[in-house]
Design a protein around this motif. Structure first.
Motif, short mmCIF file in Angstrom:
data_model
loop_
_atom_site.label_atom_id
_atom_site.label_comp_id
_atom_site.label_asym_id
_atom_site.label_seq_id
_atom_site.Cartn_x
_atom_site.Cartn_y
_atom_site.Cartn_z
N ALA A 109 -8.79 3.15 -7.87
CA ALA A 109 -8.99 1.71 -8.06
C ALA A 109 -7.72 0.94 -7.71
O ALA A 109 -7.76 -0.13 -7.08
N ALA A 110 -6.54 1.48 -8.10
CA ALA A 110 -5.27 0.83 -7.80
C ALA A 110 -5.00 0.81 -6.30
O ALA A 110 -4.51 -0.18 -5.75
N LEU A 111 -5.37 1.89 -5.61
CA LEU A 111 -5.16 1.95 -4.16
C LEU A 111 -6.07 0.98 -3.43
O LEU A 111 -5.65 0.33 -2.46
N VAL A 112 -7.32 0.88 -3.88
CA VAL A 112 -8.25 -0.06 -3.27
C VAL A 112 -7.74 -1.49 -3.43
O VAL A 112 -7.80 -2.30 -2.50
N GLU A 113 -7.22 -1.78 -4.61
CA GLU A 113 -6.67 -3.12 -4.86
C GLU A 113 -5.47 -3.39 -3.95
O GLU A 113 -5.30 -4.49 -3.42
N ALA A 114 -4.63 -2.35 -3.74
CA ALA A 114 -3.45 -2.52 -2.91
C ALA A 114 -3.80 -2.73 -1.45
O ALA A 114 -3.02 -3.29 -0.68
N LEU A 159 0.83 -1.20 0.00
CA LEU A 159 0.00 0.00 0.00
C LEU A 159 0.87 1.26 0.00
O LEU A 159 0.58 2.23 -0.72
N ASN A 160 1.93 1.26 0.79
CA ASN A 160 2.83 2.42 0.82
C ASN A 160 3.47 2.65 -0.55
O ASN A 160 3.63 3.80 -0.98
N ALA A 161 3.83 1.57 -1.22
CA ALA A 161 4.41 1.70 -2.56
C ALA A 161 3.38 2.26 -3.53
O ALA A 161 3.69 3.12 -4.37
N ALA A 162 2.13 1.80 -3.41
CA ALA A 162 1.06 2.30 -4.29
C ALA A 162 0.78 3.77 -4.04
O ALA A 162 0.54 4.54 -4.98
N LEU A 163 0.83 4.20 -2.78
CA LEU A 163 0.60 5.60 -2.45
C LEU A 163 1.70 6.48 -3.02
O LEU A 163 1.44 7.58 -3.54
N ILE A 222 3.48 5.93 -5.65
CA ILE A 222 3.28 6.03 -7.10
C ILE A 222 2.10 6.94 -7.42
O ILE A 222 2.13 7.74 -8.35
N ALA A 223 1.04 6.84 -6.61
CA ALA A 223 -0.18 7.60 -6.86
C ALA A 223 0.07 9.11 -6.82
O ALA A 223 -0.50 9.87 -7.61
N PHE A 224 0.92 9.56 -5.89
CA PHE A 224 1.18 11.00 -5.75
C PHE A 224 1.87 11.59 -6.96
O PHE A 224 1.78 12.78 -7.23
N GLU A 225 2.58 10.74 -7.70
CA GLU A 225 3.31 11.22 -8.87
C GLU A 225 2.68 10.78 -10.19
O GLU A 225 3.19 11.10 -11.26
N SER A 226 1.58 10.06 -10.10
CA SER A 226 0.99 9.49 -11.31
C SER A 226 0.15 10.52 -12.09
O SER A 226 -0.64 11.26 -11.50
N PRO A 227 0.30 10.52 -13.42
CA PRO A 227 -0.52 11.40 -14.26
C PRO A 227 -1.84 10.74 -14.67
O PRO A 227 -2.63 11.30 -15.41
N ARG A 228 -2.08 9.52 -14.18
CA ARG A 228 -3.27 8.77 -14.58
C ARG A 228 -4.53 9.42 -14.02
O ARG A 228 -4.47 10.15 -13.01
N PRO A 229 -5.68 9.16 -14.63
CA PRO A 229 -6.95 9.69 -14.13
C PRO A 229 -7.20 9.28 -12.68
O PRO A 229 -6.79 8.20 -12.24
N ARG A 230 -7.88 10.13 -11.94
CA ARG A 230 -8.12 9.90 -10.51
C ARG A 230 -8.82 8.58 -10.24
O ARG A 230 -8.49 7.87 -9.29
#
Length: 203
Positions: A64-69, A45-49, A51-59
């Motif tokens: 969805a990726a965080l929920v999966e993590a 989860l920490n790794a996903a977070l 990545i999420a802060f720097e990701s240009p992907r749609p919210r």
């Protein structure tokens, strides 16, 4: 298994001691349970977070990726480790391990387990005398294990050329099937020296 109720249902509960004696899978006679590894889940989860802060992907995709993590990482682990995590709701960090406070290695009751460092476990065993009188047995087991995992030079050719199965020739020569299989596959295996380990000191 995800809950203590599920685990307890697979145990024989001893009324006097309160031990939960696991009736399921074992490895080297130690209970093994397929259960959530909360420390591995936290790391993922920490790794996903990060990545999420720097990701240009749609919210929506990030969420969805965080929920999966957040879904627990399921792993086969020792029974006491699995139930301790279930009871305390947190993982076992690197450098720590879970040990029984009762004398029953088949027990997975989280009330009979502690999580600590190797030093803390050592102090506990010294204080309670948990392994008192077992030195001879432990040394004998190590000698047996060493004998089964080292190959005498005179047996090398026989192992490589024999038409027997690994199980059969291992039983006849006194080696485990795994050692025979590794030798035949070309994996490095220790050779047992002839005579003393230190022949130069024998005289």
């Amino acid at each position: 298994m995800r809950t203590l109720e599920e685990v307890r249902a697979r145990c024989e509960v001893e009324e006097i001691t309160g031990c939960w004696v696991w009736t399921g899978a074992r490895s080297s006679d130690i209970p093994r349970i397929y259960a959530p590894d909360l420390y591995a889940t936290e790391q993922r989860l920490n790794a996903a977070l990060a990545i999420a802060f720097e990701s240009p992907r749609p919210r929506a995709k990030i969420i969805a990726a965080l929920v999966e993590a957040m879904d627990p990482v399921m792993e086969a682990q020792t029974g006491r480790r699995a139930t301790w995590q279930m009871a305390h709701g947190k993982g076992v960090k690197d450098g720590l391990f879970v040990y029984n406070t009762c004398r029953n290695e088949q027990c997975v009751n989280p009330a009979h387990a502690r999580c600590g460092t190797g030093t803390e476990w050592g102090r506990f065993t010294a204080k309670t005398g948990k392994h008192k009188g077992q030195l001879a047995r432990m040394l004998a087991n190590r000698r047996i294990a060493l004998a089964r995992t080292t190959v005498k030079p005179e047996h090398v050719q026989e192992i490589l050329l024999s038409p027997e199965t690994g199980l059969a020739i291992g039983a006849r020569l006194g080696y485990s099937r795994t050692i025979v299989s590794k030798y035949r596959a070309g994996h490095p295996v220790a050779h047992r020296p002839i005579g003393s380990l230190f022949p130069g000191l024998a005289s």
